[in-house]
Enzyme design. Structure first.
Site, PDB file in Angstrom:
ATOM      1  N   ASN A   1     -17.197   2.392 -21.576  1.00 33.91           N
ATOM      2  CA  ASN A   1     -16.159   1.643 -21.793  1.00 33.91           C
ATOM      3  C   ASN A   1     -15.371   1.040 -22.841  1.00 33.91           C
ATOM      4  O   ASN A   1     -15.740   1.228 -23.651  1.00 33.91           O
ATOM      5  CB  ASN A   1     -16.751  -0.119 -20.801  1.00 33.91           C
ATOM      6  CG  ASN A   1     -15.928  -0.504 -19.965  1.00 33.91           C
ATOM      7  OD1 ASN A   1     -14.631   0.283 -19.448  1.00 33.91           O
ATOM      8  ND2 ASN A   1     -15.667  -2.422 -19.557  1.00 33.91           N
TER       9      ASN A   1
ATOM     10  N   GLN B   1     -15.862   3.225  -7.274  1.00 35.86           N
ATOM     11  CA  GLN B   1     -15.231   1.799  -6.551  1.00 35.86           C
ATOM     12  C   GLN B   1     -13.913   2.482  -6.471  1.00 35.86           C
ATOM     13  O   GLN B   1     -13.252   0.979  -5.841  1.00 35.86           O
ATOM     14  CB  GLN B   1     -15.005   0.793  -7.481  1.00 35.86           C
ATOM     15  CG  GLN B   1     -16.966   0.276  -7.565  1.00 35.86           C
ATOM     16  CD  GLN B   1     -16.797  -0.705  -9.216  1.00 35.86           C
ATOM     17  OE1 GLN B   1     -16.254  -2.181  -8.975  1.00 35.86           O
ATOM     18  NE2 GLN B   1     -17.175  -0.316 -10.005  1.00 35.86           N
TER      19      GLN B   1
ATOM     20  N   CYS C   1      -2.885   5.842  22.202  1.00 37.03           N
ATOM     21  CA  CYS C   1      -3.745   4.742  22.005  1.00 37.03           C
ATOM     22  C   CYS C   1      -2.279   3.689  20.717  1.00 37.03           C
ATOM     23  O   CYS C   1      -1.602   2.644  20.818  1.00 37.03           O
ATOM     24  CB  CYS C   1      -4.424   5.228  20.430  1.00 37.03           C
ATOM     25  SG  CYS C   1      -4.860   3.235  19.967  1.00 37.03           S
TER      26      CYS C   1
ATOM     27  N   HIS D   1     -15.129   1.988  -1.377  1.00 34.61           N
ATOM     28  CA  HIS D   1     -13.895   0.513  -0.897  1.00 34.61           C
ATOM     29  C   HIS D   1     -13.344   1.581  -0.620  1.00 34.61           C
ATOM     30  O   HIS D   1     -11.625   0.895   0.022  1.00 34.61           O
ATOM     31  CB  HIS D   1     -13.285   0.278  -2.238  1.00 34.61           C
ATOM     32  CG  HIS D   1     -14.062  -0.680  -3.355  1.00 34.61           C
ATOM     33  ND1 HIS D   1     -14.081  -1.678  -4.492  1.00 34.61           N
ATOM     34  CD2 HIS D   1     -14.796  -1.752  -2.825  1.00 34.61           C
ATOM     35  CE1 HIS D   1     -15.134  -1.938  -4.743  1.00 34.61           C
ATOM     36  NE2 HIS D   1     -15.189  -2.189  -3.812  1.00 34.61           N
TER      37      HIS D   1
ATOM     38  N   GLY E   1     -16.400   3.173 -16.743  1.00 35.90           N
ATOM     39  CA  GLY E   1     -14.740   2.489 -16.586  1.00 35.90           C
ATOM     40  C   GLY E   1     -14.883   1.561 -15.564  1.00 35.90           C
ATOM     41  O   GLY E   1     -13.677   0.916 -15.052  1.00 35.90           O
TER      42      GLY E   1
ATOM     43  N   TYR F   1       1.048  -1.212  -0.550  1.00 37.93           N
ATOM     44  CA  TYR F   1      -0.322  -0.012  -0.102  1.00 37.93           C
ATOM     45  C   TYR F   1       0.887   1.532  -0.006  1.00 37.93           C
ATOM     46  O   TYR F   1       0.242   2.397  -0.740  1.00 37.93           O
ATOM     47  CB  TYR F   1      -0.673  -0.186   1.418  1.00 37.93           C
ATOM     48  CG  TYR F   1      -1.954  -0.813   1.110  1.00 37.93           C
ATOM     49  CD1 TYR F   1      -3.207  -0.607   0.459  1.00 37.93           C
ATOM     50  CD2 TYR F   1      -2.824  -2.164   0.825  1.00 37.93           C
ATOM     51  CE1 TYR F   1      -4.632  -1.364  -0.228  1.00 37.93           C
ATOM     52  CE2 TYR F   1      -3.116  -2.868   1.102  1.00 37.93           C
ATOM     53  CZ  TYR F   1      -4.281  -2.709   0.225  1.00 37.93           C
ATOM     54  OH  TYR F   1      -5.450  -3.524  -0.176  1.00 37.93           O
TER      55      TYR F   1
END
Length: 303
Positions: free
Chosen positions: A276, A141, A213, A159, A250, A103
């Protein structure tokens, strides 16, 4: 009646149409015509001009034109892993260092990417129509925030976002644009398959900064095997129930539950336009289909 009921009704009507078509050539011709979406831009523009509430559903194809890796299909690996092997709660529990390297790499890539003509056309359309008392919502998304960078205001990121973190201890969600996100990840995350894992100790990975924390942070994205945020899903459902035009831009229409959104809208008689590079499993359920790169087809559609 909710969207899922509309879907059931649509499936029944399609089955009925197929049965009657076998007995009557006229009705068969009608069904076949209904299965062919139009690529008439002038016809779409007439529908667009009348729409008051437009929902635009976007997927990876929009960001791919900005050079964003999709990690799908041939060559869609990070090192030797597919995204599905890293983007899971189990993978993070087993090896949080490896997942954070993945990530971190994606975050750093995105900091160098910019919105393309499709992102910009959507943002400009939203601004222009808002002055006319018309409404545009983008349901994406994508987790790259390129819509936000382009200026889109009414955005639902189903997402999550690469640039948000969630604490595994206290649950706090926070925006985070640090580069690198923590010192230990500086220079890490190279996608080359020969690169060895950094094996960073958990205490050196991103930590929560809430008072007292110090919990381990994770990317605030929806991983495989996880459910969408119910509050976001509720907002999406509200928007889809009141829209009078829907664009699907897309997206392959194979990732659920997002793959259900546009067909559910179409099932209640609302025009849906798919833009698309190629046809998808849902294409024949829509009124319009415009093949080609989104950055080419979308600007004239929304101009």
């Amino acid at each position: 009646m909710n969207l899922f009921q509309f879907t059931a009704r649509r499936l029944v009507s399609q089955a009925s149409c197929g049965l009657k078509a076998a007995a009557a050539s006229k009705k068969q011709k009608f069904c076949l015509e209904m299965a062919r979406p139009s690529s008439n831009m002038a016809e779409f523009r007439e529908v667009f001009a009348k729409a008051k509430h437009i929902a635009i559903i976007t997927g990876a194809g929009v960001s791919a034109e900005s050079g964003v890796p999709t990690f799908r299909g041939a060559g869609g690996l990070w090192r030797k892993w597919q995204a599905q092997e890293l983007a899971t709660p189990e993978a993070f529990a087993r090896n949080p260092s490896r997942v954070w390297e993945f990530y971190h790499y994606r975050r750093e890539v995105m900091l160098s990417k910019h919105p393309n003509p499709a992102h910009i056309a959507i943002a400009e359309c939203e601004r222009r129509l808002s002055k006319q008392g018309r409404r545009v919502v983008v349901i994406t998304q994508n987790i790259d925030e390129l819509h936000r960078k382009a200026g889109t205001k009414h955005l639902l990121e189903i997402h999550g976002s690469l640039f948000k973190t969630r604490c595994t201890n206290c649950g706090n969600v926070a925006a985070n644009y640090k580069s690198p996100i923590c010192p230990a990840l500086a220079g890490k995350g190279a996608p080359d398959p020969e690169t060895e894992d950094a094996t960073i100790p958990v205490e050196d990975l991103p930590q929560c900064e809430e008072d007292g924390c110090n919990g381990l942070l994770r990317p605030h994205v929806v991983w495989f095997g996880e459910t969408l945020d119910p509050s976001v899903l509720t907002e999406v459902e509200k928007e889809l129930e009141i829209c009078d035009l829907c664009l699907v831009v897309g997206t392959s229409s194979v990732v659920y539950p997002a793959a259900m959104f546009a067909p559910q809208v179409s099932a209640r008689g609302v025009p849906v336009a798919e833009l698309n590079t190629e046809a998808t499993p849902a294409t024949n359920r829509f009124r319009f289909h415009f093949p080609g790169p989104c950055g080419t087809t979308l600007p004239p559609a929304l101009a």
